[in-house]
Design a protein around this motif. Structure first.
Motif, PDB file in Angstrom:
ATOM      1  N   VAL A  18       0.945  -1.138  -0.032  1.00  0.00           N
ATOM      2  CA  VAL A  18       0.083   0.118  -0.067  1.00  0.00           C
ATOM      3  C   VAL A  18       0.942   1.301   0.216  1.00  0.00           C
ATOM      4  N   PRO A  19       1.418   1.621  -1.190  1.00  0.00           N
ATOM      5  CA  PRO A  19       2.174   2.766  -1.236  1.00  0.00           C
ATOM      6  C   PRO A  19       1.493   4.070  -0.886  1.00  0.00           C
ATOM      7  N   TYR A  20       1.889   5.024  -0.233  1.00  0.00           N
ATOM      8  CA  TYR A  20       1.248   6.247   0.119  1.00  0.00           C
ATOM      9  C   TYR A  20       2.331   7.516   0.111  1.00  0.00           C
ATOM     10  N   VAL A  21       2.164   8.287  -0.626  1.00  0.00           N
ATOM     11  CA  VAL A  21       3.096   9.551  -0.850  1.00  0.00           C
ATOM     12  C   VAL A  21       2.142  10.857  -0.391  1.00  0.00           C
ATOM     13  N   PRO A  22       2.687  11.428   0.791  1.00  0.00           N
ATOM     14  CA  PRO A  22       1.829  12.405   1.031  1.00  0.00           C
ATOM     15  C   PRO A  22       2.099  13.563   0.197  1.00  0.00           C
ATOM     16  N   PHE A  23       1.107  14.641  -0.049  1.00  0.00           N
ATOM     17  CA  PHE A  23       1.158  15.789  -0.901  1.00  0.00           C
ATOM     18  C   PHE A  23       1.795  16.838  -0.019  1.00  0.00           C
ATOM     19  N   GLN A  24       2.741  17.283  -0.802  1.00  0.00           N
ATOM     20  CA  GLN A  24       3.523  18.569   0.019  1.00  0.00           C
ATOM     21  C   GLN A  24       2.952  19.656  -0.384  1.00  0.00           C
ATOM     22  N   GLN A  25       2.521  20.365   0.499  1.00  0.00           N
ATOM     23  CA  GLN A  25       2.089  22.025   0.376  1.00  0.00           C
ATOM     24  C   GLN A  25       3.365  22.995   0.317  1.00  0.00           C
ATOM     25  N   THR A  26       3.105  23.966  -0.573  1.00  0.00           N
ATOM     26  CA  THR A  26       3.963  25.016  -0.650  1.00  0.00           C
ATOM     27  C   THR A  26       4.008  25.477   0.824  1.00  0.00           C
ATOM     28  N   GLY A  27       5.172  26.113   1.040  1.00  0.00           N
ATOM     29  CA  GLY A  27       5.263  26.852   2.448  1.00  0.00           C
ATOM     30  C   GLY A  27       5.109  25.911   3.409  1.00  0.00           C
ATOM     31  N   LYS A  29       5.798  23.524   6.957  1.00  0.00           N
ATOM     32  CA  LYS A  29       6.596  23.707   7.832  1.00  0.00           C
ATOM     33  C   LYS A  29       8.123  23.002   7.908  1.00  0.00           C
ATOM     34  N   ARG A  30       9.018  23.473   8.676  1.00  0.00           N
ATOM     35  CA  ARG A  30      10.308  22.493   8.447  1.00  0.00           C
ATOM     36  C   ARG A  30      10.954  22.388   9.889  1.00  0.00           C
ATOM     37  N   TYR A  31      11.568  21.430   9.987  1.00  0.00           N
ATOM     38  CA  TYR A  31      12.277  21.018  11.149  1.00  0.00           C
ATOM     39  C   TYR A  31      13.608  21.730  11.122  1.00  0.00           C
ATOM     40  N   SER A  32      14.488  21.961  12.270  1.00  0.00           N
ATOM     41  CA  SER A  32      15.578  22.626  12.263  1.00  0.00           C
ATOM     42  C   SER A  32      16.684  21.683  11.480  1.00  0.00           C
ATOM     43  N   GLN A  33      17.714  21.862  11.346  1.00  0.00           N
ATOM     44  CA  GLN A  33      18.729  21.304  10.672  1.00  0.00           C
ATOM     45  C   GLN A  33      18.921  19.711  11.554  1.00  0.00           C
ATOM     46  N   GLN A  34      19.173  19.665  12.881  1.00  0.00           N
ATOM     47  CA  GLN A  34      19.618  18.733  13.378  1.00  0.00           C
ATOM     48  C   GLN A  34      18.514  17.732  13.685  1.00  0.00           C
ATOM     49  N   GLU A  35      17.236  18.238  13.650  1.00  0.00           N
ATOM     50  CA  GLU A  35      16.062  17.579  13.809  1.00  0.00           C
ATOM     51  C   GLU A  35      15.555  16.849  12.551  1.00  0.00           C
ATOM     52  N   ALA A  36      16.079  17.603  11.196  1.00  0.00           N
ATOM     53  CA  ALA A  36      15.769  16.925  10.066  1.00  0.00           C
ATOM     54  C   ALA A  36      16.523  15.687   9.876  1.00  0.00           C
ATOM     55  N   LEU A  37      17.904  15.876  10.208  1.00  0.00           N
ATOM     56  CA  LEU A  37      18.680  14.825  10.045  1.00  0.00           C
ATOM     57  C   LEU A  37      18.246  13.731  10.785  1.00  0.00           C
ATOM     58  N   ARG A  38      17.907  13.945  12.108  1.00  0.00           N
ATOM     59  CA  ARG A  38      17.414  12.854  12.892  1.00  0.00           C
ATOM     60  C   ARG A  38      16.053  12.122  12.266  1.00  0.00           C
ATOM     61  N   ASN A  39      15.341  12.778  11.892  1.00  0.00           N
ATOM     62  CA  ASN A  39      14.003  12.317  11.263  1.00  0.00           C
ATOM     63  C   ASN A  39      13.986  12.020   9.889  1.00  0.00           C
ATOM     64  N   GLY A  40      15.079  12.059   9.101  1.00  0.00           N
ATOM     65  CA  GLY A  40      15.376  11.820   7.708  1.00  0.00           C
ATOM     66  C   GLY A  40      14.280  12.598   6.792  1.00  0.00           C
ATOM     67  N   THR A  41      14.062  13.808   7.361  1.00  0.00           N
ATOM     68  CA  THR A  41      13.140  14.608   6.264  1.00  0.00           C
ATOM     69  C   THR A  41      13.277  15.878   6.952  1.00  0.00           C
ATOM     70  N   LEU A  42      13.278  16.952   6.184  1.00  0.00           N
ATOM     71  CA  LEU A  42      13.295  18.428   6.423  1.00  0.00           C
ATOM     72  C   LEU A  42      11.820  18.756   6.903  1.00  0.00           C
ATOM     73  N   PHE A  43      10.704  18.047   6.343  1.00  0.00           N
ATOM     74  CA  PHE A  43       9.299  18.249   6.458  1.00  0.00           C
ATOM     75  C   PHE A  43       8.687  17.617   7.406  1.00  0.00           C
ATOM     76  N   PRO A  44       7.887  18.047   8.562  1.00  0.00           N
ATOM     77  CA  PRO A  44       7.224  17.198   9.313  1.00  0.00           C
ATOM     78  C   PRO A  44       6.134  16.610   8.746  1.00  0.00           C
ATOM     79  N   GLY A  45       5.559  17.199   7.756  1.00  0.00           N
ATOM     80  CA  GLY A  45       4.311  16.596   7.053  1.00  0.00           C
ATOM     81  C   GLY A  45       4.781  15.438   6.184  1.00  0.00           C
ATOM     82  N   LEU A  46       6.026  15.125   6.038  1.00  0.00           N
ATOM     83  CA  LEU A  46       6.642  13.657   5.325  1.00  0.00           C
ATOM     84  C   LEU A  46       7.329  12.940   6.296  1.00  0.00           C
ATOM     85  N   ASN A  47       7.201  13.194   7.514  1.00  0.00           N
ATOM     86  CA  ASN A  47       7.783  12.188   8.438  1.00  0.00           C
ATOM     87  C   ASN A  47       6.750  11.148   8.950  1.00  0.00           C
ATOM     88  N   LEU A  48       6.722  10.038   8.243  1.00  0.00           N
ATOM     89  CA  LEU A  48       5.787   8.931   8.270  1.00  0.00           C
ATOM     90  C   LEU A  48       5.698   8.238   9.654  1.00  0.00           C
TER      91      LEU A  48
END
Length: 148
Positions: A18-27, A29-48
């Motif tokens: 069951v593939p799921y790719v969330p739609f990414q909105q313009t603008g 929200k973003r994680y901080s640099q270190q938090e992005a590296l920890r989560n594997g994505t810059l965008f919380p909305g893509l953090n599955l």
């Protein structure tokens, strides 16, 4: 019996996916640099929610980890801009992070040596194969061949 090409129907022998790719909105929200590296994505909305963060606690600190986080954020923003080319705020952020990464890399290489082989061309002599390597900083080296 192997699965044969069908006419748009899922054959019985096909694995369930069951593939799921969330739609990414313009603008977004973003994680901080270190938090992005920890989560594997810059965008919380893509953090599955099913993503395991077993290695998240192992993200280091210090100049090399900061540089890695900057490079990760640049890669994430670049991928976002591939599909959201009109997002001027994200492009301005991309330019800011690119400048920070260049500056951080130059400072790092001035203190610890080249990170990339081509960076050794900026030195007065070839310095690429000198110990310690960036990932070995802080390790104790024995007298025999630089092994820790």
């Amino acid at each position: 019996m192997p699965c044969a090409d069908g006419c748009g129907l899922l054959p019985e022998c096909a694995p369930l996916a069951v593939p799921y790719v969330p739609f990414q909105q313009t603008g977004s929200k973003r994680y901080s640099q270190q938090e992005a590296l920890r989560n594997g994505t810059l965008f919380p909305g893509l953090n599955l929610p099913f993503h395991l963060k077993a290695e998240a606690g192992k993200v280091g600190s210090g100049p090399l980890a900061e540089l890695q986080a900057l490079e990760f954020v640049l890669a994430e923003l670049g991928q976002y801009l591939d599909t959201h080319q009109g997002d001027s705020e994200a492009f301005a952020l991309f330019q800011q992070y690119a400048a920070l990464e260049r500056e951080g890399r130059q400072k790092y290489e001035a203190s610890y040596g080249p990170l990339f082989q081509q960076s050794a061309a900026n030195d007065k002599r070839y310095t690429w194969l000198q110990d310690p390597w960036p990932w070995n900083m802080g390790e104790e080296y024995s007298e025999k061949g630089g092994e820790g």
